[in-house]
Scaffold this motif. Structure first.
Motif, short mmCIF file in Angstrom:
data_model
loop_
_atom_site.label_atom_id
_atom_site.label_comp_id
_atom_site.label_asym_id
_atom_site.label_seq_id
_atom_site.Cartn_x
_atom_site.Cartn_y
_atom_site.Cartn_z
N GLY B 71 0.86 -1.18 0.00
CA GLY B 71 0.00 0.00 0.00
C GLY B 71 0.89 1.22 0.00
O GLY B 71 1.74 1.38 -0.87
N VAL B 92 -1.63 1.17 -5.08
CA VAL B 92 -2.06 2.55 -4.82
C VAL B 92 -2.87 3.18 -5.95
O VAL B 92 -3.59 4.15 -5.72
CB VAL B 92 -0.85 3.47 -4.50
CG1 VAL B 92 -0.20 3.06 -3.18
CG2 VAL B 92 0.16 3.48 -5.63
N LYS B 93 -2.76 2.63 -7.16
CA LYS B 93 -3.54 3.22 -8.27
C LYS B 93 -4.96 2.67 -8.33
O LYS B 93 -5.79 3.17 -9.09
CB LYS B 93 -2.85 2.95 -9.62
CG LYS B 93 -1.43 3.45 -9.70
CD LYS B 93 -1.37 4.88 -10.16
CE LYS B 93 0.07 5.27 -10.46
NZ LYS B 93 0.26 6.73 -10.45
N ASP B 95 -7.67 3.02 -6.59
CA ASP B 95 -8.03 3.90 -5.47
C ASP B 95 -9.44 4.47 -5.59
O ASP B 95 -9.70 5.57 -5.14
CB ASP B 95 -6.99 5.01 -5.33
CG ASP B 95 -6.96 5.91 -6.56
OD1 ASP B 95 -7.63 5.57 -7.57
OD2 ASP B 95 -6.27 6.95 -6.51
N ARG B 96 -10.33 3.69 -6.17
CA ARG B 96 -11.69 4.20 -6.31
C ARG B 96 -12.59 3.78 -5.14
O ARG B 96 -12.54 2.64 -4.70
CB ARG B 96 -12.31 3.69 -7.61
CG ARG B 96 -11.71 4.30 -8.86
CD ARG B 96 -12.36 3.72 -10.10
NE ARG B 96 -12.24 2.27 -10.12
CZ ARG B 96 -12.96 1.46 -10.89
NH1 ARG B 96 -13.88 1.96 -11.71
NH2 ARG B 96 -12.78 0.16 -10.85
N GLU B 110 -11.79 0.06 -3.50
CA GLU B 110 -10.57 -0.61 -3.97
C GLU B 110 -9.49 -0.44 -2.89
O GLU B 110 -9.60 0.43 -2.03
CB GLU B 110 -10.14 0.00 -5.30
CG GLU B 110 -11.13 -0.34 -6.42
CD GLU B 110 -10.68 0.17 -7.79
OE1 GLU B 110 -11.01 -0.47 -8.79
OE2 GLU B 110 -9.98 1.21 -7.85
N GLY B 112 -6.47 0.71 -2.81
CA GLY B 112 -5.56 1.84 -2.76
C GLY B 112 -6.18 3.13 -2.22
O GLY B 112 -5.50 4.16 -2.13
N VAL B 113 -7.45 3.07 -1.83
CA VAL B 113 -8.09 4.27 -1.27
C VAL B 113 -7.37 4.64 0.04
O VAL B 113 -7.15 3.78 0.89
CB VAL B 113 -9.58 4.00 -0.99
CG1 VAL B 113 -10.21 5.15 -0.21
CG2 VAL B 113 -10.34 3.76 -2.30
N VAL B 114 -7.02 5.91 0.16
CA VAL B 114 -6.36 6.37 1.39
C VAL B 114 -7.39 6.45 2.51
O VAL B 114 -8.53 6.89 2.29
CB VAL B 114 -5.68 7.73 1.13
CG1 VAL B 114 -5.19 8.36 2.43
CG2 VAL B 114 -4.51 7.54 0.15
N THR B 117 -9.15 9.70 2.89
CA THR B 117 -10.06 9.98 1.78
C THR B 117 -11.40 9.30 2.02
O THR B 117 -12.48 9.90 1.83
CB THR B 117 -9.46 9.47 0.45
OG1 THR B 117 -8.15 10.02 0.31
CG2 THR B 117 -10.32 9.84 -0.74
N THR B 140 -3.27 3.25 3.17
CA THR B 140 -4.39 2.82 2.35
C THR B 140 -5.24 1.78 3.08
O THR B 140 -4.77 1.10 3.98
CB THR B 140 -3.88 2.18 1.04
OG1 THR B 140 -3.14 1.00 1.36
CG2 THR B 140 -3.00 3.14 0.26
#
Lengths: 456, 456
Positions: B71, B92-93, B95-96, B110, B112-114, B117, B140
């Motif tokens: 992550g 990390v990409k 990230d939706r 997904e 990669g979402v932080v 966020t 993440t």
């Protein structure tokens, strides 16, 4: 019955711990599920110590004899049913509460402790063990762990799994494995505790559990809301949850259930009521919380909204709910209780679909639901002496599971798979998931002696 | 670096998804842990779809190349460290945020979402995703799931594991497995969701998660209590928990930490303070709850007890806590952060023991603790350029874990095992548990390509 098996068992167990009289052992042959095969045990073992359990499993492992772990046999999926020639391993005599700690908020128990006994014991110390299956006055903590049981409190407090911190487990070959911890947090290695919880005795036999406790909340205050349709009641549930309320109970009873309760107990519920919603709060200000929730019910179309003023009134309002299953049993003599759970936003669609299924099969199906969790108990009423009606009962039961899956739900919210739903497990989890589950089973139990024929 | 491997990867991935420049790939070689070996990756893959992940794993499986899922690399146990010649699979990409549902109280994301966020997005809909590791602004959700991360909120809201309802997981051979559910309850089969959570990428790669959400609670109000000894502060923690309080935060900072914060930020904390307790409530009546808690602190011997009047004051009181790690880093340039967790009743004994260990090794060790959970972060301050001090730092770190186990605790409350603690895992879980854990690993990953050298 193999004399060798019984002799071997007796070599490491007290005389009274091994039952072989067929009349006696037959009484251990099944739990409370309908439509589940049950065999004749070769012996019933009633261990009192971990070593007794280890001896039993070592013996069974060596002789390749199936072992069926049992609690109070209140289960509803046949998960505790005997197979022919098996050893029934009944854990009910291992019933000591070993420790209750108010600072660490844990209890350490043997598996045969009855849920209500633990609840009462921790309550005396200002603590709360939330999981409350309907059978809580009889069922054991070991059985609750085996099926990851739920109950009425789950909408606020979650299910059994969330209260199991650590386990001592006797494996198929008799070795003792400790999992988890007695700390509030811990992430050392794979979470084998949670793998065992809900595994229905198929991976090992739980002989000791460390349980998390909560502080005892205030007594809950109940509200009843009557609706002219189940759809409106389900709409109210969605509004309540979307608005961020956290009720300690949010139950729904449909028309069929209400009429059955009326017929049995003459509770005078108006016949115009198509659905009854019961909600409760155990917050510091339950009256204000109930008022806000009642307003949401009215906005969703509720007719009468009746908040209780005190605990006695709350108990009265819950009476109808408590009598539901008995009342539905009285309709036709036998019931088959499903426990399909859907996302709560789909509860209305599920109940509507169940009505269609009941009509198509000319059956009475009452729906009681832990509505806040989307967890329903569609209860098929049928005359078990009528083969055609029994066949239709079973068909409708299956169709309800199919509908639950279509709506994004699960075939079992809290009763488990057991024998009853094993054909359905694969449909829910898919071939890859099923293959991995079988592989785990094989890893733990290479000879398949632990509760064979369950789950898969 | 094998050209075959890279060619094979590129055959199913976009150009920009495969990085091979050694200067670039080296920057993906390790997380934030000290004392953990890290190798040189052969390639870094940045998938954007589930199919990209499947292609990567199919390739790796066929060529027997190790895959290290990553992550944001904020972990503290080396669990995301590269091994020589591996594929780093950075999620990390992906990230939706796919879905947020206020009625069902779930989010589908997904990996990669932080964390921050997601927290912000659900907050805008009146919802709350509790897990809040210190690195929440960077880390993440996939990383949080990999290590079953905790945070400050756990004392009331629990850890990441309790918020993961279902997962999509790409297995070692590239097959996709779905686990769990999107319903509030569900017990169909073994709990593979929880088996994957905390497995540090060693059983599969999470590509999608269904997360449970809570309603947004009121903003919390904070109280600070100063104590003349750590023992008194720990006594206060025990009283607070025994009395049934449910604070939303209950943190402790020891003398060493307080002095480091004072030295760095000049916060004017009195030098006579040996321990500071920070507590908070996010209840409807936080002022009353804080008053009751403050009285318990005084009964345990607190000097000054300072309840915040408003959110701004609450933030001020939390400042010292937020600066703690940075302040301790400033002491000697490098820190090694432990996360031993003990039953909260043993917190005092642990802190006292850590002081002895620090003295014996002539080291500065500051203790910050999620005190309500008994989860401590003993932070060893050392000069990494001094080999002897580094050796003593590592030795003290190990002794703290040993002490934690002696006190009935765990070597890791929330950071995971990774590389850093793998020698210690066996000591905690014992030989039978370790054998079963290894067997599960082998079942999921027969060629051992998933994050090898971690955990065991």
């Amino acid at each position: 019955m193999s004399p060798t098996l019984v002799e071997r068992l007796r070599s490491g167990l007290p005389e009274e711990a091994v039952l072989t009289d067929p009349d006696v052992t037959a009484s251990y042959s099944h739990d409370m599920a309908s439509f589940c095969e049950a065999g004749r045990p070769a012996a019933v073992v009633l261990p009192r110590t971990v070593e007794h359990v280890q001896h039993t499993l070592r013996t069974a492992h060596e002789l390749r004899v199936p072992v069926v772990p049992q609690g109070a046999r209140t289960g509803l999926s046949g998960a505790a049913n005997a197979s022919d020639g098996c050893i029934v391993l009944s854990l009910v005599k291992m019933d000591r509460i070993l420790e209750i700690d108010p600072v660490d908020r844990i209890a350490v128990v043997e598996p045969g402790v009855v849920n209500a006994t633990l609840s009462k014991a921790v309550g005396e110390q200002g603590l709360y063990y939330p999981p409350d299956p309907s059978s809580w006055e009889m069922c054991t903590i070991g059985g609750n762990i085996g099926t990851a049981s739920g109950g009425l409190c789950c909408v606020k407090y979650g299910v059994t799994a969330e209260y199991v911190l650590g386990l001592d487990v006797v494996l198929a070959d008799g070795r003792l494995m400790s999992t988890g911890r007695r700390t509030a947090k811990g992430v050392a290695g794979y979470d084998l505790t949670r793998l065992i919880v809900g595994s229905e005795g198929s991976l090992g036999v739980v002989v000791r559990a460390v349980l998390a406790l909560k502080p005892q909340p205030p007594a809950q205050l109940v509200l009843a809301a009557e609706f002219g349709s189940a759809a409106e009641a389900c709409d109210a549930v969605c509004r309540i949850m979307a608005r961020g309320h956290v009720p300690s109970l949010l139950e729904l009873m449909d028309r069929t259930t209400l009429r059955a309760v009326n017929a049995m107990a003459g509770m005078g519920l108006p016949e115009s009521t198509e659905a009854l919603l019961l909600a409760a709060f155990d917050t510091p200000e339950p009256t204000a919380d109930l008022a806000a929730l009642g307003a949401l019910c009215e906005a969703a179309g509720a007719g009468q909204v009746v908040p209780a003023d005190d605990l006695a009134e709350s108990e009265l309002l819950l009476q109808a709910r408590r009598l539901s299953l008995t009342a539905l049993e009285a309709v036709k003599g036998t019931t088959m209780i499903d426990d399909v759970c859907v996302p709560r936003s789909r509860l209305g669609a599920l109940i509507e679909g169940i009505e269609r299924i009941a009509d198509r099969h000319r059956l009475t199906i009452g729906v009681i639901a832990h509505a806040g969790d989307g967890n329903t108990h569609p209860t098929v009423c049928f005359d078990a002496s009528d083969p055609d009606e029994s066949r239709r009962a079973r068909a409708s039961f299956d169709e309800i599971m199919g509908l639950g899956l279509e709506l994004g739900g699960t075939i079992t919210g809290e009763h488990g798979v057991g024998v009853l739903k094993k054909e359905w497990l694969a449909r829910e989890i898919g071939p890859v998931g099923l293959e991995m589950q079988r592989a785990i089973k094989k890893t733990f139990d290479p000879y398949g002696i632990l509760n064979p024929g369950k789950l898969f």
